[in-house]
Design a protein around this motif. Structure first.
Motif, PDB file in Angstrom:
ATOM      1  N   ALA A 134      39.075  46.751  41.276  1.00 32.38           N
ATOM      2  CA  ALA A 134      39.299  47.408  39.988  1.00 32.38           C
ATOM      3  C   ALA A 134      39.182  46.356  38.899  1.00 32.38           C
ATOM      4  O   ALA A 134      39.771  45.267  38.997  1.00 32.38           O
ATOM      5  N   LEU A 135      38.400  46.659  37.869  1.00 32.92           N
ATOM      6  CA  LEU A 135      38.175  45.739  36.753  1.00 32.92           C
ATOM      7  C   LEU A 135      38.951  46.274  35.553  1.00 32.92           C
ATOM      8  O   LEU A 135      38.706  47.396  35.091  1.00 32.92           O
ATOM      9  N   ARG A 136      39.904  45.480  35.056  1.00 30.17           N
ATOM     10  CA  ARG A 136      40.691  45.919  33.911  1.00 30.17           C
ATOM     11  C   ARG A 136      40.903  44.741  32.961  1.00 30.17           C
ATOM     12  O   ARG A 136      40.379  43.640  33.187  1.00 30.17           O
ATOM     13  N   ILE A 137      41.680  44.958  31.903  1.00 23.34           N
ATOM     14  CA  ILE A 137      41.869  43.940  30.868  1.00 23.34           C
ATOM     15  C   ILE A 137      43.317  43.486  30.841  1.00 23.34           C
ATOM     16  O   ILE A 137      44.244  44.293  30.943  1.00 23.34           O
ATOM     17  N   LYS A 138      43.507  42.172  30.694  1.00 22.10           N
ATOM     18  CA  LYS A 138      44.843  41.593  30.498  1.00 22.10           C
ATOM     19  C   LYS A 138      44.724  40.461  29.491  1.00 22.10           C
ATOM     20  O   LYS A 138      44.063  39.446  29.759  1.00 22.10           O
ATOM     21  N   ASP A 139      45.332  40.623  28.337  1.00 25.67           N
ATOM     22  CA  ASP A 139      45.313  39.597  27.290  1.00 25.67           C
ATOM     23  C   ASP A 139      43.897  39.137  26.959  1.00 25.67           C
ATOM     24  O   ASP A 139      43.597  37.937  26.942  1.00 25.67           O
ATOM     25  N   ASP A 140      43.005  40.071  26.716  1.00 25.18           N
ATOM     26  CA  ASP A 140      41.611  39.801  26.331  1.00 25.18           C
ATOM     27  C   ASP A 140      40.794  39.130  27.431  1.00 25.18           C
ATOM     28  O   ASP A 140      39.722  38.573  27.174  1.00 25.18           O
ATOM     29  N   VAL A 141      41.288  39.158  28.652  1.00 22.89           N
ATOM     30  CA  VAL A 141      40.568  38.579  29.786  1.00 22.89           C
ATOM     31  C   VAL A 141      40.283  39.686  30.794  1.00 22.89           C
ATOM     32  O   VAL A 141      41.150  40.521  31.083  1.00 22.89           O
ATOM     33  N   LEU A 142      39.066  39.711  31.331  1.00 21.88           N
ATOM     34  CA  LEU A 142      38.756  40.662  32.396  1.00 21.88           C
ATOM     35  C   LEU A 142      39.431  40.199  33.685  1.00 21.88           C
ATOM     36  O   LEU A 142      39.316  39.034  34.081  1.00 21.88           O
ATOM     37  N   VAL A 143      40.140  41.111  34.322  1.00 20.49           N
ATOM     38  CA  VAL A 143      40.836  40.813  35.573  1.00 20.49           C
ATOM     39  C   VAL A 143      40.255  41.681  36.672  1.00 20.49           C
ATOM     40  O   VAL A 143      40.134  42.901  36.520  1.00 20.49           O
ATOM     41  N   LEU A 144      39.873  41.038  37.769  1.00 22.12           N
ATOM     42  CA  LEU A 144      39.361  41.746  38.937  1.00 22.12           C
ATOM     43  C   LEU A 144      40.473  41.806  39.979  1.00 22.12           C
ATOM     44  O   LEU A 144      40.987  40.766  40.411  1.00 22.12           O
ATOM     45  N   GLN A 145      40.858  43.006  40.363  1.00 21.98           N
ATOM     46  CA  GLN A 145      41.881  43.182  41.388  1.00 21.98           C
ATOM     47  C   GLN A 145      41.254  43.797  42.629  1.00 21.98           C
ATOM     48  O   GLN A 145      40.725  44.910  42.581  1.00 21.98           O
ATOM     49  N   SER A 146      41.283  43.044  43.721  1.00 22.17           N
ATOM     50  CA  SER A 146      40.744  43.586  44.965  1.00 22.17           C
ATOM     51  C   SER A 146      41.659  44.691  45.467  1.00 22.17           C
ATOM     52  O   SER A 146      42.887  44.627  45.328  1.00 22.17           O
ATOM     53  N   LEU A 147      41.047  45.718  46.041  1.00 23.89           N
ATOM     54  CA  LEU A 147      41.786  46.879  46.527  1.00 23.89           C
ATOM     55  C   LEU A 147      41.616  47.019  48.035  1.00 23.89           C
ATOM     56  O   LEU A 147      40.579  46.648  48.593  1.00 23.89           O
ATOM     57  N   LEU A 148      42.638  47.534  48.675  1.00 29.45           N
ATOM     58  CA  LEU A 148      42.511  47.881  50.085  1.00 29.45           C
ATOM     59  C   LEU A 148      41.600  49.094  50.216  1.00 29.45           C
ATOM     60  O   LEU A 148      41.545  49.953  49.329  1.00 29.45           O
ATOM     61  N   TRP A 149      40.869  49.169  51.309  1.00 29.10           N
ATOM     62  CA  TRP A 149      40.072  50.347  51.577  1.00 29.10           C
ATOM     63  C   TRP A 149      41.015  51.499  51.923  1.00 29.10           C
ATOM     64  O   TRP A 149      42.120  51.275  52.434  1.00 29.10           O
ATOM     65  N   PRO A 150      40.597  52.735  51.660  1.00 28.47           N
ATOM     66  CA  PRO A 150      41.493  53.875  51.899  1.00 28.47           C
ATOM     67  C   PRO A 150      42.066  53.922  53.316  1.00 28.47           C
ATOM     68  O   PRO A 150      43.236  54.266  53.497  1.00 28.47           O
ATOM     69  N   VAL A 186      32.097  40.416  26.285  1.00 21.52           N
ATOM     70  CA  VAL A 186      32.906  41.083  25.263  1.00 21.52           C
ATOM     71  C   VAL A 186      32.565  42.572  25.188  1.00 21.52           C
ATOM     72  O   VAL A 186      33.440  43.417  24.996  1.00 21.52           O
ATOM     73  N   LEU A 187      31.281  42.911  25.359  1.00 23.80           N
ATOM     74  CA  LEU A 187      30.860  44.302  25.311  1.00 23.80           C
ATOM     75  C   LEU A 187      31.538  45.120  26.402  1.00 23.80           C
ATOM     76  O   LEU A 187      32.046  46.231  26.154  1.00 23.80           O
ATOM     77  N   LEU A 188      31.573  44.595  27.627  1.00 15.55           N
ATOM     78  CA  LEU A 188      32.227  45.308  28.729  1.00 15.55           C
ATOM     79  C   LEU A 188      33.722  45.418  28.477  1.00 15.55           C
ATOM     80  O   LEU A 188      34.333  46.462  28.721  1.00 15.55           O
ATOM     81  N   ARG A 189      34.328  44.362  27.968  1.00 16.00           N
ATOM     82  CA  ARG A 189      35.759  44.394  27.679  1.00 16.00           C
ATOM     83  C   ARG A 189      36.089  45.457  26.631  1.00 16.00           C
ATOM     84  O   ARG A 189      37.038  46.221  26.768  1.00 16.00           O
ATOM     85  N   ARG A 190      35.253  45.524  25.573  1.00 12.24           N
ATOM     86  CA  ARG A 190      35.470  46.522  24.527  1.00 12.24           C
ATOM     87  C   ARG A 190      35.264  47.942  25.059  1.00 12.24           C
ATOM     88  O   ARG A 190      35.980  48.871  24.660  1.00 12.24           O
ATOM     89  N   ALA A 191      34.306  48.109  25.950  1.00  9.14           N
ATOM     90  CA  ALA A 191      34.060  49.435  26.521  1.00  9.14           C
ATOM     91  C   ALA A 191      35.282  49.919  27.310  1.00  9.14           C
ATOM     92  O   ALA A 191      35.656  51.101  27.239  1.00  9.14           O
TER      93      ALA A 191
END
Length: 357
Positions: free
Chosen positions: A149-165, A122-127
């Motif tokens: 990329a770590l972001r928030i969706k509906d109070d859940v942490l979502v991890l989205q893998s990214l392509l390398w540059p 919860v602390l990371l989500r609030r940050a």
């Protein structure tokens, strides 16, 4: 849902244990290959090109080839690489969300707190909420070191893998170098068109029509007994009426695709090209799918095709208008005559069913 991976987010000195779940799934119907002559399953063998033997999966290793030399890498050697065995999602920086290029997004995962006390989660989500930023992370999953990329969706942490540059290619086309002049009137007209089609995006309003039609086709074949017993070479032969309905469902699928193409052509003011595409599709249809058997389902096909299809072709409307019991009888007699002239009656229905699938 079932967790596919367990690990922990390293947020400075804070450790956040999490379970990882796939946030998306593939809804496409799974199809396999069969021999069109007898319905036998086609399977692929892992055969060695040197000794010609079929190799068990346990005896297969991975290798890299470069300039005529091959380097074999064993499973133990690959597991010994530190990054591959790490279960840590390391936060390396926090960035504004608008700086992420959408083209870099690859796959999304839900993160569930994996501890009795979810306070760190919860602390990371609030940050992230308070700072309106996205956490850029590095982690290892399925034998690959990944950027995420770590972001928030509906109070859940979502991890989205990214392509390398270096995995995102640059657009380099000769046409981009040409100078094109756009008049003010053309820009105003295009802006007006955009405004006329403006709306809020609602994903639930969109449907994968191909998968829907494919499912209907499969269910219709099962209901009419137009299928093969898995344990036998040939199953029970389907009746003539059943084959007629399956054929019309295939035509309905084709008309649905033609309607999509026709709608795009109408928006561009080129309805003649849409008609030509529909005629070309009919020309490529197998003879078994062009038979006259079963006109009744054409009425349902005409309804599903809508007014666009009716404007281009009067055939479905005529079929619906002239559907009678006598037409069904004539269609059955015509199909029986064609089956006798083409192939032995015992094999022709099953063969046509497999080609339709």
């Amino acid at each position: 849902m079932r967790a596919i991976w367990k690990g922990a987010i390293a947020f400075g000195l804070v450790n956040v244990p999490v379970k990882v779940y796939s946030a998306t799934e593939d809804h496409d119907i799974s199809l396999h290959q069969v021999h069109n002559a007898d319905g036998g399953r086609i399977r692929y063998q892992r055969r060695c090109e040197v000794c010609t033997k079929v190799i068990d999966y346990s005896d297969i290793e991975k290798a890299f080839e470069d300039d005529g030399r091959t380097v074999v890498l064993s499973k133990d050697e690959l597991k010994s690489i530190p990054a591959e065995s790490s279960h840590e999602i390391e936060v390396v920086q926090f960035v504004p969300s608008d700086q992420l290029e959408p083209m870099m997004f690859e796959k999304s995962y839900y993160l569930e707190p994996d501890s009795k006390s979810p306070k760190a989660y919860v602390l990371l989500r609030r940050a992230l909420e308070d700072t309106d930023r996205v956490a850029i992370v590095q982690f290892a999953l399925r034998e690959k070191t990944r950027l995420g990329a770590l972001r928030i969706k509906d109070d859940v942490l979502v991890l989205q893998s990214l392509l390398w540059p270096d995995e995102v290619r640059e657009a380099s086309f000769p046409a981009l170098e040409d100078s094109v002049r756009i008049s003010a009137q053309e820009r105003e007209m295009s802006a007006a068109l955009v405004e006329s089609m403006a709306a809020d995006f609602e994903p639930a309003h969109f449907t994968d029509e191909y998968q829907v039609q494919l499912r209907k086709l499969i269910e219709a074949k099962l209901e009419k007994g137009d299928s093969l017993d898995t344990d036998e070479t040939f199953g029970a032969e389907a009746g003539e009426g059943g084959k007629g309905e399956v054929i019309d469902l295939m035509e309905a699928l084709k008309r649905s695709l033609d309607r999509k193409r026709g709608g795009a052509a109408a928006a561009a003011g080129d309805s003649d090209d849409a008609d030509s595409d529909a005629e070309a599709d009919d020309a490529d249809t197998p003879k078994s799918a062009k038979g006259s058997a079963g006109k009744a389902p054409a009425k349902a096909a005409a309804r599903s095709a809508g007014t666009n299809t009716a404007a281009r072709s009067t055939t479905p409307a005529k079929s619906a208008a002239t559907k009678t019991a006598a037409a069904k009888s004539a269609a059955a007699n015509s199909t029986a005559a064609k089956s006798t002239a083409a192939k032995p009656a015992a094999k022709a229905p099953a063969t046509r069913a497999r080609k339709g699938a």
